[in-house]
Structures are given as C-alpha cells and as structure tokens.
Design a protein around this motif. Structure first.
Motif, PDB file in Angstrom:
ATOM      1  N   ALA A  11      -7.833  -4.255   2.545  1.00  0.00           N
ATOM      2  CA  ALA A  11      -6.933  -5.105   1.760  1.00  0.00           C
ATOM      3  C   ALA A  11      -6.878  -6.529   2.289  1.00  0.00           C
ATOM      4  O   ALA A  11      -6.800  -7.484   1.512  1.00  0.00           O
ATOM      5  N   HIS A  18     -10.215  -1.029  -4.343  1.00  0.00           N
ATOM      6  CA  HIS A  18      -9.204  -0.561  -3.390  1.00  0.00           C
ATOM      7  C   HIS A  18      -7.976  -1.469  -3.382  1.00  0.00           C
ATOM      8  O   HIS A  18      -6.995  -1.178  -2.686  1.00  0.00           O
ATOM      9  N   ASN A  19      -8.033  -2.560  -4.143  1.00  0.00           N
ATOM     10  CA  ASN A  19      -6.910  -3.507  -4.214  1.00  0.00           C
ATOM     11  C   ASN A  19      -6.301  -3.577  -5.608  1.00  0.00           C
ATOM     12  O   ASN A  19      -5.530  -4.484  -5.906  1.00  0.00           O
ATOM     13  N   LYS A  26      -7.994   1.648   7.929  1.00  0.00           N
ATOM     14  CA  LYS A  26      -9.076   1.251   7.035  1.00  0.00           C
ATOM     15  C   LYS A  26      -8.528   0.615   5.765  1.00  0.00           C
ATOM     16  O   LYS A  26      -9.072  -0.387   5.277  1.00  0.00           O
ATOM     17  N   GLU A  27      -7.454   1.184   5.206  1.00  0.00           N
ATOM     18  CA  GLU A  27      -6.851   0.617   3.994  1.00  0.00           C
ATOM     19  C   GLU A  27      -6.358  -0.807   4.242  1.00  0.00           C
ATOM     20  O   GLU A  27      -6.533  -1.694   3.401  1.00  0.00           O
ATOM     21  N   ILE A  76      -0.153   4.841   5.959  1.00  0.00           N
ATOM     22  CA  ILE A  76      -1.269   3.983   5.567  1.00  0.00           C
ATOM     23  C   ILE A  76      -2.297   3.964   6.696  1.00  0.00           C
ATOM     24  O   ILE A  76      -1.926   3.847   7.865  1.00  0.00           O
ATOM     25  N   SER A  77      -3.558   4.051   6.345  1.00  0.00           N
ATOM     26  CA  SER A  77      -4.602   4.056   7.377  1.00  0.00           C
ATOM     27  C   SER A  77      -5.001   2.642   7.767  1.00  0.00           C
ATOM     28  O   SER A  77      -4.823   1.692   7.005  1.00  0.00           O
ATOM     29  N   MET A 135      -5.063   3.983  -6.171  1.00  0.00           N
ATOM     30  CA  MET A 135      -6.050   2.920  -6.302  1.00  0.00           C
ATOM     31  C   MET A 135      -7.064   3.251  -7.392  1.00  0.00           C
ATOM     32  O   MET A 135      -7.381   4.418  -7.620  1.00  0.00           O
ATOM     33  N   LEU A 162       0.813  -1.219   0.000  1.00  0.00           N
ATOM     34  CA  LEU A 162       0.000   0.000   0.000  1.00  0.00           C
ATOM     35  C   LEU A 162       0.848   1.272   0.000  1.00  0.00           C
ATOM     36  O   LEU A 162       0.309   2.369  -0.079  1.00  0.00           O
TER      37      LEU A 162
END
Length: 216
Positions: free
Chosen positions: A27, A207-208, A22-23, A19-20, A140, A12
């Motif tokens: 993932a 998102h991936n 949530k991310e 990086i959050s 993304m 990420l």
C-alpha cells in the motif's frame, strides 16, 4: 512518516482485523524492512499491537489518532474537490499539508460547511467528530474471484494510485466483472458492466482498491 503508517493500517482494516507487513508495504510502496522498523516504533508508542505470525492492529490510542488524521485529511480533500474544483488525483498532497495545521474546531467548522459528508472523493469514509464512521469493505479487488461481479467501493489514499486510476478510467461505484487474474503477479482483467469497457488493473493497484460483492 508515522502518520502514513497509522492511516494505512486504518484503511486496511486494522481496527477489526490483523494486517500483514506485506499489505502495508504494498500500500505504501516501501521495502519490507522499512515496515518492520516503523512498526517497532509504533509498538513502543502504544499505537499498534504486533502479534508475530498474526499481524498488526491499532490500539485504542492508535484508533483515536487514526480517525482524527483521516477525518481532517478527507474533509480537506472533499473541500478541494467540491469547492475549489481540484481533480481527485491532485488533492492528496495538499490535504497532507493541511491536515497537520487543522485544529479540532476548524475541522468541525469545515465539516459543517460541507454538510457533514460521509465519504471523500475517492470513496473513503470520513469519521465524525466522535470518531464514528460508516461500515466499510476490506475486500481487495486482488482477492475477488474470476467471474465474480463487484462494485468499486473505494481507493486507497495514494497520489500515484489515484493518477493511475484516473488515466485508466476506473471510478468509485463502478460495477465490474472480474474476468481473470493473469499469472505471476500480472494484472487483473476486468470489464465495467455499464459500457463493457475492458481494463487491465495492475497487481499492485488491485491491492489498493476495495470492492463489495454484488452477485451474492
């Protein structure tokens, strides 16, 4: 597993940016509470730094660990696809086992045998033995704007995702146009430029998937 978190933070962009939680949760398809718990452990091991309200990044120690894991995993993925004719979607579980049994010497021999590949079958970078790797995009598909044209650069290393994208027919290096983002975390509507095939990519998958801009 700890290794899964280290690899996903690397994927990420955790070497160059924050990086959050949530991310990471999106993932890895895990609950936010699980991410918080594991990040606390990684902070204790000095593998990541967590700045409240800013995000998570890899330490120098974490970067070395991540590049070693990613290198061995993706060399095996490349071997399985190129030499044993595995489908791309099927290699992740096999490579997950093999990476933990691979010495540095074996990784170097495998790298040499494969001709020093720079990328694995799903577009991810393969670090060299010194930890160096090509620059990669961290934009993304989910972040691409309506009517924007982009190239699919890589997919996250996730078995379910790769199976989903294989069934969908979306490939690394496809040039696509983003048509619209459906509301309420609905799918991203895209069209592949080469054959005008329309596809609906789920919110989570978008998102991936990482893309590069092609229309300035």
């Amino acid at each position: 597993m700890k290794e899964d978190y280290i690899k996903i933070i690397f994927e990420l962009g955790g070497i160059n940016k924050k990086i959050s939680n949530k991310e990471i949760a999106l993932a890895l398809d895990v609950a936010a509470g699980s991410v918080t718990e594991m990040i606390s452990k990684l902070v204790e091991e000095k593998l990541v730094v967590h700045e409240p309200y800013a995000g998570i990044s890899l330490t120098k120690k974490g970067q070395r660990y991540a590049t070693e894991l990613v290198r061995k995993h993706r060399l095996w993925e490349t071997f399985l696809v190129d030499k044993l004719n595995y489908n791309m979607a099927d290699v992740h579980p096999e490579a997950e086992v093999l990476e933990h049994q691979t010495s540095d010497r074996l990784a170097s021999s495998l790298d040499n045998f494969l001709g020093y590949p720079k990328h694995c079958p799903h577009g991810g970078v393969i670090p060299d033995e010194n930890g160096h790797f090509d620059d990669i995009s961290h934009e993304m598909l989910a972040m691409a704007k309506d009517n924007e044209e982009v190239e699919i650069e890589r997919f996250l290393d996730n078995h379910e995702l790769l199976v989903y994208l294989t069934d969908l027919g979306l490939n690394v290096e496809d040039d696509i146009k983003v048509i619209r983002h459906d509301p309420f975390e609905g799918p991203i509507q895209i069209v592949r430029k080469t054959d005008q095939k329309a596809m609906a990519v789920s919110y989570k998958a978008a998102h991936n998937i990482f893309v590069r801009k092609t229309n300035g």
